[in-house]
Design a protein around this motif. Structure first.
Motif, PDB file in Angstrom:
ATOM      1  N   LEU A   1     -65.951 -47.140 -28.809  1.00  0.00           N
ATOM      2  CA  LEU A   1     -65.229 -45.722 -28.493  1.00  0.00           C
ATOM      3  C   LEU A   1     -64.954 -45.064 -29.727  1.00  0.00           C
ATOM      4  N   ASP A   2     -65.239 -43.832 -29.819  1.00  0.00           N
ATOM      5  CA  ASP A   2     -64.932 -42.943 -30.819  1.00  0.00           C
ATOM      6  C   ASP A   2     -63.760 -41.958 -30.397  1.00  0.00           C
ATOM      7  N   ILE A   3     -62.698 -41.867 -31.225  1.00  0.00           N
ATOM      8  CA  ILE A   3     -61.853 -40.764 -30.482  1.00  0.00           C
ATOM      9  C   ILE A   3     -62.057 -39.792 -31.372  1.00  0.00           C
ATOM     10  N   LYS A   4     -61.932 -38.474 -30.918  1.00  0.00           N
ATOM     11  CA  LYS A   4     -62.142 -36.937 -31.514  1.00  0.00           C
ATOM     12  C   LYS A   4     -60.780 -36.832 -32.342  1.00  0.00           C
ATOM     13  N   GLY A   5     -61.078 -36.668 -33.575  1.00  0.00           N
ATOM     14  CA  GLY A   5     -59.633 -36.179 -34.567  1.00  0.00           C
ATOM     15  C   GLY A   5     -58.553 -36.826 -33.921  1.00  0.00           C
ATOM     16  N   ALA A   6     -58.560 -38.370 -34.159  1.00  0.00           N
ATOM     17  CA  ALA A   6     -57.457 -39.217 -33.631  1.00  0.00           C
ATOM     18  C   ALA A   6     -56.318 -38.611 -34.541  1.00  0.00           C
ATOM     19  N   PHE A   7     -56.273 -38.474 -35.646  1.00  0.00           N
ATOM     20  CA  PHE A   7     -55.113 -38.161 -36.468  1.00  0.00           C
ATOM     21  C   PHE A   7     -54.532 -36.663 -36.507  1.00  0.00           C
ATOM     22  N   ASP A   8     -55.482 -35.849 -36.182  1.00  0.00           N
ATOM     23  CA  ASP A   8     -55.203 -34.337 -35.852  1.00  0.00           C
ATOM     24  C   ASP A   8     -54.448 -33.979 -34.465  1.00  0.00           C
ATOM     25  N   HIS A   9     -55.032 -35.006 -33.414  1.00  0.00           N
ATOM     26  CA  HIS A   9     -54.398 -34.747 -32.355  1.00  0.00           C
ATOM     27  C   HIS A   9     -53.279 -35.591 -31.945  1.00  0.00           C
ATOM     28  N   LEU A  10     -52.918 -36.556 -32.911  1.00  0.00           N
ATOM     29  CA  LEU A  10     -51.443 -37.392 -32.239  1.00  0.00           C
ATOM     30  C   LEU A  10     -50.527 -36.439 -32.110  1.00  0.00           C
TER      31      LEU A  10
END
Length: 347
Positions: A4-13
């Motif tokens: 599973l690849d999360i889109k822009g994980a750090f940008d959308h935290l």
């Protein structure tokens, strides 16, 4: 196996997600209030032709920030600590998640996988995160090589997850036969590029000295070839051994300046360089026994993990628990020595 690849994980935290995770932890209030303060009343400002414009920032961690991985781990720990059904295991490295699902039949695998994915989707929806379906795959590993092909049935919401025969995870190509032939095939081109670069700066009688060439081989080439060998070198085949030997041979000839007709074993002995397949198995054995705590037999030798020394547990004493007298000595005969931290065994 499902990646599973999360889109822009750090940008959308989300800051609210981080704050809620911090509230669930029990530790000293000074650290807690400092972190909460970092996440409060943050604004983004930009100069425009009509004057400065500002807006409230509610998500995102700065690139390169020391707190960035810590904040992500706090939020991700919630899903990692879920009570998963038997046969389901969730592993993660930063924002790269992978599910391992094991069951006795295909239908059981599908049911377990879809149930686990639904739980994971509940977590992503809660924290306003999305996965990239274009980079999300599942890999079907089955001992029955001649069995029927298994199509679809594993879903993310209403969308089918695509099946792949090879999945790349953390730089390693994992195939449905678990022989890592695809990975070796992919990495064999990297050493060739490195060898061409080495030939441009070092010839038989000119350029870099032999010691520097040897050091470049050990610190660069070997590390590239043997990356993740601890996971893939236990059942290395004769064909793969031959491929590793052919890759190593080019560098051995460049280091020693030997003729092309020289046997591969000769420069290996002269330079004291171990054959790559043996070194890969050695690293795999060390990890299996030393880190995973499992017994292993290699070349007729039995390695018992209990007979190997284990690292001491790290100190868990918080700096705030040290009194002023323990941190500062008072000179003279009544000097207070700096306290030694002890582990749980008292040593």
């Amino acid at each position: 196996m499902i990646t599973l690849d999360i889109k822009g994980a750090f940008d959308h935290l989300q800051y609210t997600s981080i704050k809620n995770s911090l509230d669930n932890l029990k530790y000293h209030s000074n650290t807690h209030y400092t972190l909460i303060d970092i996440l409060s009343n943050r604004k983004v400002a930009i100069n425009t032709s009509q004057g400065p414009a500002t807006w409230n920032q509610q998500q995102g961690c700065p690139q390169g920030s020391c707190t960035r991985p810590a904040f992500w781990n706090l939020v991700a720990d919630e899903v990692l600590q879920q009570d998963w059904p038997q046969g389901v295991h969730l592993q993660a490295f930063v924002d790269d998640f992978v599910f391992l699902v094991n069951a006795g039949s295909k239908q059981e695998v599908k049911n377990l996988a879809n149930k686990a994915l639904q739980t994971f989707k509940t977590w992503t929806d809660k924290h306003k995160l999305e996965i990239s379906l274009d980079k999300t795959y599942y890999l079907h590993i089955n001992k029955n090589r001649s069995g029927p092909i298994w199509y679809s049935g594993i879903k993310w919401g209403q969308n089918n997850i695509k099946r792949a025969s090879v999945i790349k995870y953390l730089g390693v190509l994992i195939d449905d036969k678990l022989n890592f032939a695809a990975h070796l095939s992919a990495i064999k081109n990297k050493p060739l590029i490195l060898h061409l670069g080495l030939k441009n700066v070092a010839g038989t009688s000119w350029g870099l000295s032999k010691n520097i060439r040897r050091q470049l081989y050990l610190t660069v080439v070997e590390k590239v070839i043997l990356y993740a060998s601890a996971a893939r070198a236990l059942n290395i085949t004769a064909r793969q051994q031959k491929l590793l030997s052919s890759i190593q041979r080019k560098f051995l000839l460049s280091i020693t300046g030997a003729y092309n007709t020289t046997p591969t074993a000769a420069p290996q002995v002269i330079e004291g360089l171990m054959p790559l397949h043996i070194k890969a198995k050695m690293q795999s054995t060390l990890v299996r026994v030393g880190r995973l705590g499992r017994n292993y037999d290699y070349e007729g030798i039995h390695f018992d993990h209990e007979s190997h020394e284990q690292p001491s547990p790290p100190s868990t004493i918080h700096p705030a628990l040290f009194s002023l007298e323990d941190r500062i000595t008072h000179g003279g005969q009544n000097a207070v020595p700096y306290p030694r931290t002890r582990d749980q065994t008292g040593h």
